[in-house]
Scaffold this motif. Structure first.
Motif: not given
Length: 261
Positions: A120-122, A205-207, A234-237
């Motif tokens: 997530x966001x990597x 992969x999520x972003x 941050x808001x995606x997490x």
């Protein structure tokens, strides 16, 4: 709770829930509490044994203050030490930001212990993949200097500006000396011979759409990707309501390696 010592440092972790194991690796300046704030523990504990890990330098884990201690190779061994201590032959890793980079590195260098990876966001930048741009040394050194001089509040003001006060309070609890060392380590990442495009384990992969540094195009063609419209990193997490169903779908498609959990 548990303390894994197999990597040479004391790494704190907690177990909750029952079912197929998921190891949750938080982002920089976070802790296992990140997953509770984000709503993941409550949402995933039904059907999964969650292994919540405080990465070295964070939470209740040991906090070295020298940059070499924060090389991703060292953090991969922390993950393996936790798997050993928890009696797990292998597991699926779910990593946010820095935790996602550690998860990608573990899949590349210790694939025998990893069944799949969710990020997530990597970006993969901290691992040293041959086909991924390294962190910007000048920028990460600047962050390290601010942390050393001004403490954690200096780098989390954006969270207050985005009306995320609980998240900002969470990040401010990080140890500034350890975090300065962590960022300095990012400035000396060296490329190796492993390629992200050849990751030997399944990847989701999520972003967020507004994430300034998404997972690069070098990601494996077989990787599943999910982009959350209108969300930043941050808001995606924090949108576990959207992320958790994607994790569950991904995990359900990965063959089970063992059944004694």
């Amino acid at each position: 709770m548990g303390i894994a010592r197999g990597s040479g440092l004391r790494i704190y972790y907690e177990l909750t829930g029952t079912g197929r194991p998921l190891v949750l690796l938080h982002g920089a300046m976070g802790s296992i509490q990140s997953w509770r704030i984000g709503g993941y523990v409550e949402a995933l504990a039904d059907g999964h044994q969650l292994v919540l890990v405080d990465l070295r330098g964070h939470g209740l884990s040991e906090k070295p203050t020298t940059p070499p201690a924060y090389a991703v190779a060292q953090q991969i061994e922390d993950v393996v030490a936790v798997l050993d201590d928890a009696g797990l032959e292998s597991a699926i890793l779910v990593g946010s930001s820095l935790g996602g980079d550690v998860a990608l590195g573990a899949a590349a260098f210790r694939p025998e212990r990893i069944d799949g990876v969710v990020t997530i966001g990597a970006t993969g930048a901290a691992v040293g993949f041959a086909d991924v741009t390294k962190p910007n040394a000048k920028e990460v050194r600047k962050i390290a200097t601010r942390l050393a001089k001004e403490g954690t509040a200096a780098v989390v003001g954006e969270e207050d500006a985005e009306s995320r006060p609980e998240w900002a309070r969470h990040l401010r609890r990080a140890d500034p000396k350890a975090m300065a060392a962590l960022w300095r380590a990012q400035a000396v990442v060296k490329r190796g011979d492993k390629r992200l495009a050849e990751l030997p384990r399944p990847l989701l992969a999520i972003r967020g759409e507004l994430d300034a540094a998404p997972l690069p195009l070098a990601a494996p063609e077989a990787a599943a990707t999910v982009v959350l419209p209108g969300e930043d990193r941050t808001s995606a997490f924090l949108r576990s309501d959207l992320v958790v169903p994607e994790i569950r779908r991904f995990v359900s498609a990965i063959p089970i390696r063992r059944t004694d959990w």
